[in-house]
Design a protein around this motif. Structure first.
Motif, PDB file in Angstrom:
ATOM      1  N   PHE A 104      14.281  65.787 -24.566  1.00  0.00           N
ATOM      2  CA  PHE A 104      13.330  65.897 -25.659  1.00  0.00           C
ATOM      3  C   PHE A 104      12.970  64.495 -26.128  1.00  0.00           C
ATOM      4  N   PHE A 105      11.716  64.317 -26.476  1.00  0.00           N
ATOM      5  CA  PHE A 105      11.233  63.058 -27.026  1.00  0.00           C
ATOM      6  C   PHE A 105      10.844  63.363 -28.462  1.00  0.00           C
ATOM      7  N   LEU A 106      11.518  62.727 -29.404  1.00  0.00           N
ATOM      8  CA  LEU A 106      11.360  63.058 -30.816  1.00  0.00           C
ATOM      9  C   LEU A 106      10.905  61.844 -31.619  1.00  0.00           C
ATOM     10  N   ARG A 107       9.946  62.080 -32.488  1.00  0.00           N
ATOM     11  CA  ARG A 107       9.511  61.048 -33.420  1.00  0.00           C
ATOM     12  C   ARG A 107       9.564  61.659 -34.804  1.00  0.00           C
ATOM     13  N   ASP A 108      10.236  60.999 -35.711  1.00  0.00           N
ATOM     14  CA  ASP A 108      10.436  61.516 -37.073  1.00  0.00           C
ATOM     15  C   ASP A 108      11.082  62.899 -37.040  1.00  0.00           C
ATOM     16  N   GLY A 109      11.999  63.100 -36.075  1.00  0.00           N
ATOM     17  CA  GLY A 109      12.741  64.349 -35.973  1.00  0.00           C
ATOM     18  C   GLY A 109      11.962  65.501 -35.373  1.00  0.00           C
ATOM     19  N   LYS A 110      10.705  65.239 -34.977  1.00  0.00           N
ATOM     20  CA  LYS A 110       9.863  66.298 -34.427  1.00  0.00           C
ATOM     21  C   LYS A 110       9.581  66.034 -32.946  1.00  0.00           C
ATOM     22  N   GLN A 111       9.528  67.105 -32.163  1.00  0.00           N
ATOM     23  CA  GLN A 111       9.283  66.993 -30.735  1.00  0.00           C
ATOM     24  C   GLN A 111       7.872  66.496 -30.455  1.00  0.00           C
ATOM     25  N   VAL A 112       7.758  65.437 -29.640  1.00  0.00           N
ATOM     26  CA  VAL A 112       6.449  64.948 -29.215  1.00  0.00           C
ATOM     27  C   VAL A 112       6.246  65.179 -27.716  1.00  0.00           C
ATOM     28  N   ASP A 113       7.339  65.418 -26.995  1.00  0.00           N
ATOM     29  CA  ASP A 113       7.240  65.697 -25.570  1.00  0.00           C
ATOM     30  C   ASP A 113       8.556  66.303 -25.104  1.00  0.00           C
ATOM     31  N   LYS A 114       8.551  66.830 -23.856  1.00  0.00           N
ATOM     32  CA  LYS A 114       9.735  67.496 -23.327  1.00  0.00           C
ATOM     33  C   LYS A 114       9.670  67.451 -21.806  1.00  0.00           C
ATOM     34  N   LEU A 115      10.830  67.354 -21.166  1.00  0.00           N
ATOM     35  CA  LEU A 115      10.918  67.410 -19.714  1.00  0.00           C
ATOM     36  C   LEU A 115      12.141  68.223 -19.340  1.00  0.00           C
ATOM     37  N   VAL A 116      11.946  69.250 -18.513  1.00  0.00           N
ATOM     38  CA  VAL A 116      13.052  70.062 -18.030  1.00  0.00           C
ATOM     39  C   VAL A 116      13.279  69.719 -16.567  1.00  0.00           C
ATOM     40  N   GLY A 117      14.529  69.368 -16.231  1.00  0.00           N
ATOM     41  CA  GLY A 117      14.877  69.050 -14.849  1.00  0.00           C
ATOM     42  C   GLY A 117      15.119  67.568 -14.650  1.00  0.00           C
ATOM     43  N   ASN A 119      13.906  65.036 -12.983  1.00  0.00           N
ATOM     44  CA  ASN A 119      12.747  64.467 -12.307  1.00  0.00           C
ATOM     45  C   ASN A 119      12.611  63.003 -12.726  1.00  0.00           C
ATOM     46  N   LYS A 120      13.184  62.100 -11.910  1.00  0.00           N
ATOM     47  CA  LYS A 120      13.200  60.674 -12.266  1.00  0.00           C
ATOM     48  C   LYS A 120      11.807  60.083 -12.480  1.00  0.00           C
ATOM     49  N   PRO A 121      10.851  60.305 -11.553  1.00  0.00           N
ATOM     50  CA  PRO A 121       9.524  59.708 -11.768  1.00  0.00           C
ATOM     51  C   PRO A 121       8.856  60.204 -13.054  1.00  0.00           C
ATOM     52  N   GLU A 122       9.009  61.484 -13.354  1.00  0.00           N
ATOM     53  CA  GLU A 122       8.384  62.042 -14.549  1.00  0.00           C
ATOM     54  C   GLU A 122       9.056  61.516 -15.821  1.00  0.00           C
ATOM     55  N   LEU A 123      10.385  61.386 -15.799  1.00  0.00           N
ATOM     56  CA  LEU A 123      11.116  60.832 -16.942  1.00  0.00           C
ATOM     57  C   LEU A 123      10.671  59.391 -17.186  1.00  0.00           C
ATOM     58  N   GLN A 124      10.590  58.606 -16.113  1.00  0.00           N
ATOM     59  CA  GLN A 124      10.126  57.218 -16.209  1.00  0.00           C
ATOM     60  C   GLN A 124       8.720  57.168 -16.795  1.00  0.00           C
ATOM     61  N   LYS A 125       7.843  58.043 -16.308  1.00  0.00           N
ATOM     62  CA  LYS A 125       6.444  58.079 -16.746  1.00  0.00           C
ATOM     63  C   LYS A 125       6.348  58.397 -18.237  1.00  0.00           C
ATOM     64  N   LYS A 126       7.102  59.391 -18.690  1.00  0.00           N
ATOM     65  CA  LYS A 126       7.050  59.783 -20.101  1.00  0.00           C
ATOM     66  C   LYS A 126       7.579  58.667 -21.005  1.00  0.00           C
ATOM     67  N   ILE A 127       8.658  58.020 -20.584  1.00  0.00           N
ATOM     68  CA  ILE A 127       9.219  56.926 -21.388  1.00  0.00           C
ATOM     69  C   ILE A 127       8.248  55.749 -21.436  1.00  0.00           C
ATOM     70  N   THR A 128       7.654  55.405 -20.297  1.00  0.00           N
ATOM     71  CA  THR A 128       6.680  54.312 -20.257  1.00  0.00           C
ATOM     72  C   THR A 128       5.494  54.617 -21.172  1.00  0.00           C
ATOM     73  N   ALA A 129       5.025  55.867 -21.155  1.00  0.00           N
ATOM     74  CA  ALA A 129       3.899  56.261 -22.005  1.00  0.00           C
ATOM     75  C   ALA A 129       4.246  56.094 -23.480  1.00  0.00           C
ATOM     76  N   ILE A 130       5.464  56.465 -23.859  1.00  0.00           N
ATOM     77  CA  ILE A 130       5.885  56.330 -25.259  1.00  0.00           C
ATOM     78  C   ILE A 130       5.965  54.863 -25.659  1.00  0.00           C
ATOM     79  N   VAL A 131       6.558  54.050 -24.793  1.00  0.00           N
ATOM     80  CA  VAL A 131       6.682  52.614 -25.088  1.00  0.00           C
ATOM     81  C   VAL A 131       5.296  51.979 -25.163  1.00  0.00           C
ATOM     82  N   ASP A 132       4.419  52.314 -24.199  1.00  0.00           N
ATOM     83  CA  ASP A 132       3.069  51.741 -24.178  1.00  0.00           C
ATOM     84  C   ASP A 132       2.239  52.158 -25.387  1.00  0.00           C
ATOM     85  N   SER A 133       2.536  53.341 -25.939  1.00  0.00           N
ATOM     86  CA  SER A 133       1.783  53.821 -27.107  1.00  0.00           C
ATOM     87  C   SER A 133       2.312  53.222 -28.406  1.00  0.00           C
TER      88      SER A 133
END
Length: 141
Positions: A104-117, A119-133
């Protein structure tokens, strides 16, 4: 891709093979109080939380754990948490964990994104997107 489903309560697996789910900047959450404290601190600091709900008996969880630790070292502006679904069953149920690992990706205690499984490339992608934003840390300029 790569997920374990909930283990039944009567599975007697004495072959506990502890896997290092902590390391790097990953903090293990062992109580609901600790969970609340981490979320409150991250909100106060303007940081996004990446919460890994996993289990020691889950092969994909063990496979992705070192990568998760590596990501925590590369992105210190995020808060990386690890929650064992068997230790914190009520918390896991409240977040409707159906398979492990679930991130789970949480901002201010609320879910902003989620990944089940695991999946290394997808986890990397979601984290990069959060950092870049700018979701990693709010800095005044």
């Amino acid at each position: 891709m790569g997920g374990c489903f909930a283990k039944s309560q009567n599975d007697d697996d004495d072959s506990e093979h502890p896997i290092e789910f902590a390391g790097g900047n990953v903090q293990v959450v062992s109580t609901e109080e600790s969970w609340k404290e981490h979320l409150a601190e991250a909100s106060k600091d303007g940081k996004t939380v990446v919460a890994n709900f996993s289990a020691t008996w889950c092969g994909p969880c063990r496979m992705i754990a070192p990568f998760y630790t590596e990501l925590s070292e590369k992105h210190p502006s995020l808060v990386f948490l690890s929650i064992d679904v068997d230790e914190l069953t009520e918390l896991s149920t409240s977040w409707e964990i159906k398979a492990t690992p679930t991130f789970f990706f949480l901002r201010d205690g609320k879910q902003v994104d989620k990944l089940v499984g695991a999946n290394k490339p997808e986890l990397q992608k979601k984290i990069t997107a959060i950092v870049d934003s700018g979701g990693g840390h709010c800095e005044e300029k």
